[in-house]
Design a protein around this motif. Structure first.
Motif, PDB file in Angstrom:
ATOM      1  N   LEU A  39       0.854  -1.191   0.000  1.00  0.00           N
ATOM      2  CA  LEU A  39       0.000   0.000   0.000  1.00  0.00           C
ATOM      3  C   LEU A  39       0.890   1.242   0.000  1.00  0.00           C
ATOM      4  O   LEU A  39       1.766   1.387   0.852  1.00  0.00           O
ATOM      5  CB  LEU A  39      -0.907   0.016   1.237  1.00  0.00           C
ATOM      6  CG  LEU A  39      -1.794  -1.223   1.441  1.00  0.00           C
ATOM      7  CD1 LEU A  39      -2.571  -1.098   2.745  1.00  0.00           C
ATOM      8  CD2 LEU A  39      -2.743  -1.411   0.267  1.00  0.00           C
ATOM      9  N   TRP A  40       0.631   2.128  -0.955  1.00  0.00           N
ATOM     10  CA  TRP A  40       1.417   3.366  -1.050  1.00  0.00           C
ATOM     11  C   TRP A  40       0.763   4.504  -0.286  1.00  0.00           C
ATOM     12  O   TRP A  40       1.360   5.554  -0.096  1.00  0.00           O
ATOM     13  CB  TRP A  40       1.599   3.753  -2.522  1.00  0.00           C
ATOM     14  CG  TRP A  40       2.312   2.687  -3.288  1.00  0.00           C
ATOM     15  CD1 TRP A  40       1.764   1.778  -4.146  1.00  0.00           C
ATOM     16  CD2 TRP A  40       3.709   2.374  -3.242  1.00  0.00           C
ATOM     17  NE1 TRP A  40       2.717   0.921  -4.641  1.00  0.00           N
ATOM     18  CE2 TRP A  40       3.922   1.265  -4.103  1.00  0.00           C
ATOM     19  CE3 TRP A  40       4.794   2.917  -2.547  1.00  0.00           C
ATOM     20  CZ2 TRP A  40       5.184   0.704  -4.288  1.00  0.00           C
ATOM     21  CZ3 TRP A  40       6.038   2.349  -2.739  1.00  0.00           C
ATOM     22  CH2 TRP A  40       6.225   1.263  -3.607  1.00  0.00           C
ATOM     23  N   THR A  41      -0.456   4.315   0.111  1.00  0.00           N
ATOM     24  CA  THR A  41      -1.185   5.293   0.917  1.00  0.00           C
ATOM     25  C   THR A  41      -2.174   4.513   1.763  1.00  0.00           C
ATOM     26  O   THR A  41      -2.430   3.337   1.507  1.00  0.00           O
ATOM     27  CB  THR A  41      -1.924   6.315   0.027  1.00  0.00           C
ATOM     28  OG1 THR A  41      -2.705   7.187   0.860  1.00  0.00           O
ATOM     29  CG2 THR A  41      -2.877   5.605  -0.934  1.00  0.00           C
ATOM     30  N   ILE A  42      -2.738   5.159   2.762  1.00  0.00           N
ATOM     31  CA  ILE A  42      -3.743   4.481   3.584  1.00  0.00           C
ATOM     32  C   ILE A  42      -5.126   5.087   3.359  1.00  0.00           C
ATOM     33  O   ILE A  42      -6.069   4.791   4.073  1.00  0.00           O
ATOM     34  CB  ILE A  42      -3.328   4.541   5.079  1.00  0.00           C
ATOM     35  CG1 ILE A  42      -4.066   3.466   5.872  1.00  0.00           C
ATOM     36  CG2 ILE A  42      -3.528   5.923   5.661  1.00  0.00           C
ATOM     37  CD1 ILE A  42      -3.542   3.242   7.253  1.00  0.00           C
ATOM     38  N   GLU A  43      -5.230   5.915   2.320  1.00  0.00           N
ATOM     39  CA  GLU A  43      -6.538   6.493   1.979  1.00  0.00           C
ATOM     40  C   GLU A  43      -7.486   5.396   1.507  1.00  0.00           C
ATOM     41  O   GLU A  43      -7.064   4.381   0.949  1.00  0.00           O
ATOM     42  CB  GLU A  43      -6.373   7.548   0.884  1.00  0.00           C
ATOM     43  CG  GLU A  43      -5.572   8.774   1.314  1.00  0.00           C
ATOM     44  CD  GLU A  43      -6.164   9.462   2.531  1.00  0.00           C
ATOM     45  OE1 GLU A  43      -7.397   9.613   2.581  1.00  0.00           O
ATOM     46  OE2 GLU A  43      -5.388   9.818   3.446  1.00  0.00           O
TER      47      GLU A  43
ATOM     48  N   ILE B 276      -7.468   3.376  -2.029  1.00  0.00           N
ATOM     49  CA  ILE B 276      -6.528   2.318  -2.400  1.00  0.00           C
ATOM     50  C   ILE B 276      -7.108   0.928  -2.123  1.00  0.00           C
ATOM     51  O   ILE B 276      -6.717  -0.071  -2.730  1.00  0.00           O
ATOM     52  CB  ILE B 276      -5.171   2.487  -1.669  1.00  0.00           C
ATOM     53  CG1 ILE B 276      -4.079   1.675  -2.402  1.00  0.00           C
ATOM     54  CG2 ILE B 276      -5.241   2.060  -0.209  1.00  0.00           C
ATOM     55  CD1 ILE B 276      -2.682   1.973  -1.954  1.00  0.00           C
TER      56      ILE B 276
ATOM     57  N   ARG C 276      -7.042   3.303  10.325  1.00  0.00           N
ATOM     58  CA  ARG C 276      -6.311   4.381   9.649  1.00  0.00           C
ATOM     59  C   ARG C 276      -5.720   5.412  10.625  1.00  0.00           C
ATOM     60  O   ARG C 276      -4.512   5.676  10.592  1.00  0.00           O
ATOM     61  CB  ARG C 276      -7.221   5.049   8.611  1.00  0.00           C
ATOM     62  CG  ARG C 276      -6.492   6.085   7.754  1.00  0.00           C
ATOM     63  CD  ARG C 276      -7.415   6.688   6.705  1.00  0.00           C
ATOM     64  NE  ARG C 276      -7.826   5.693   5.720  1.00  0.00           N
ATOM     65  CZ  ARG C 276      -9.048   5.195   5.620  1.00  0.00           C
ATOM     66  NH1 ARG C 276     -10.004   5.585   6.438  1.00  0.00           N
ATOM     67  NH2 ARG C 276      -9.323   4.310   4.699  1.00  0.00           N
TER      68      ARG C 276
ATOM     69  N   LEU D 186      -1.659   6.269  11.424  1.00  0.00           N
ATOM     70  CA  LEU D 186      -1.168   7.637  11.202  1.00  0.00           C
ATOM     71  C   LEU D 186      -0.606   8.238  12.488  1.00  0.00           C
ATOM     72  O   LEU D 186       0.419   8.926  12.470  1.00  0.00           O
ATOM     73  CB  LEU D 186      -2.292   8.513  10.646  1.00  0.00           C
ATOM     74  CG  LEU D 186      -2.733   8.211   9.212  1.00  0.00           C
ATOM     75  CD1 LEU D 186      -3.935   9.053   8.819  1.00  0.00           C
ATOM     76  CD2 LEU D 186      -1.583   8.438   8.222  1.00  0.00           C
TER      77      LEU D 186
ATOM     78  N   ASN E 115       6.564   0.807   6.104  1.00  0.00           N
ATOM     79  CA  ASN E 115       6.008   0.037   4.993  1.00  0.00           C
ATOM     80  C   ASN E 115       4.697  -0.576   5.449  1.00  0.00           C
ATOM     81  O   ASN E 115       4.608  -1.087   6.573  1.00  0.00           O
ATOM     82  CB  ASN E 115       6.990  -1.053   4.561  1.00  0.00           C
ATOM     83  CG  ASN E 115       6.505  -1.785   3.323  1.00  0.00           C
ATOM     84  OD1 ASN E 115       6.079  -2.928   3.406  1.00  0.00           O
ATOM     85  ND2 ASN E 115       6.561  -1.148   2.175  1.00  0.00           N
TER      86      ASN E 115
END
Length: 322
Positions: free
Chosen positions: A34-38, A41, A201, A205, A219
């Motif tokens: 995952l490149w983002t946790i939005e 995705i 999430r 963060l 990561n």
């Protein structure tokens, strides 16, 4: 024979983790980076069974919620980490053994491990896991080939240590599974209408924000259902629809070629993972020695070395990436 202490470091890579799951004998799942946790995705990855988070380990970090030590441990598979370098395998096994989804097939080895050790306390579960020859061999088969052996006693207290943990929903609550704790960390209830990923999430963060500005050594990976299996299932449904109607609808006309393309993509991705694994395990030392000899004979080695030194000096010191 390997001792219980011979566990290698594992690279934080979705291909490595997916291959590791296959080595355990489990089916129906794979790992995606995952490149983002939005939320966007996760749209094409559902169902997401759990998350694996790699971060720089801080000594004496307080748990971010109450640690479970009550009778919930009879239902939650939690193993205490009792051996160095085993956190990657423990994170993925924690997710697999707590996953209750029809897509997930644990296979004989993990099923046997769960059945045998479920009645144990967390420390005994950890000892059982670390002494499993099959699990340890699968873990160590993911090792990257090293050209030189380094004495681990040379490490200093200033060296960065990295650690894998897992997050997943279990019986309506979100839990953090960290083998260095005494038990799972309870992050509270998940409302019936709530997506568990919306609950996890802010927790991830918040954890990232603890670190100094500019720290990027994190990561995040997701344990998801086997994508090819899902696409094949959807393709079969569309083909049945076409067969029943005797013709293609607007939906099936668009979806069938798209799903076939997705299936081909997954096949290519798994082939790439296997090739990358072969390259990780290959011994390049004979090739490197031969290349250095040729460069030295042609008097090109020293100029290349000086250029490399100049380039490194311009870039300045680099932080270790994991």
């Amino acid at each position: 024979m390997e001792s219980a202490g011979d566990w290698c470091l594992i690279e934080s890579d979705p291909g490595v983790f997916t291959q590791l799951i296959k080595k355990f004998g489990a089916k129906g799942v794979q790992v995606e980076e995952l490149w983002t946790i939005e939320d966007s995705i996760f749209e094409n990855l559902r169902p997401v069974h759990g998350l694996i988070f790699l971060f720089k380990y801080l000594q004496h970090e307080e748990p971010s919620g109450p640690v479970v030590t009550d009778d919930r441990l009879e239902k939650i598979y939690f193993a205490k980490q009792v051996i160095n370098n085993a956190c990657a395998t423990q994170a993925i096994i924690s997710l697999l053994l707590n996953c209750n989804h029809p897509d997930v097939d644990l296979g004989p080895e993990l099923s046997k491990l769960k059945e045998f050790s479920m009645s144990f306390d967390p420390k005994m579960r950890g000892l059982t896991l670390s002494n499993s020859q099959t699990i340890r061999s699968a873990h160590n088969s993911m090792a990257q080939q090293t050209l030189f052996e380094f004495d681990p006693k040379m490490a200093t207290k200033d060296d960065d240590a990295y650690h894998f943990i897992a997050y997943m929903p279990i019986e309506g609550k979100l839990y953090e599974l960290d083998g260095l704790r005494e038990g799972p960390i309870d992050h509270g209830a998940i409302a019936p209408e709530q997506d568990w990923l919306d609950v996890v999430r802010p927790i991830i963060l918040k954890r990232i924000n603890v670190y100094t500005e500019g720290e990027i050594h994190f990561n995040l990976m997701a344990l998801v259902s086997d994508r090819k299996m899902i696409y094949e299932r959807q393709l079969e449904e569309h083909l049945k629809e076409v067969q029943m109607l005797g013709m293609e609808t607007d939906i099936t006309e668009n979806e069938i070629p798209k799903l076939r393309m997705f299936i081909e993509y997954e096949d290519a991705k798994m082939a790439r993972y296997q090739l990358e694994m072969v390259r990780r395990r290959h011994n390049y030392l004979p090739f490197i020695i031969t290349l250095l000899k040729i460069l030295a004979e042609e008097k090109k080695l020293l100029p290349l070395f000086e250029k490399a030194k100049e380039r490194a000096a311009k870039k300045g010191p680099k932080k270790m990436k994991v």
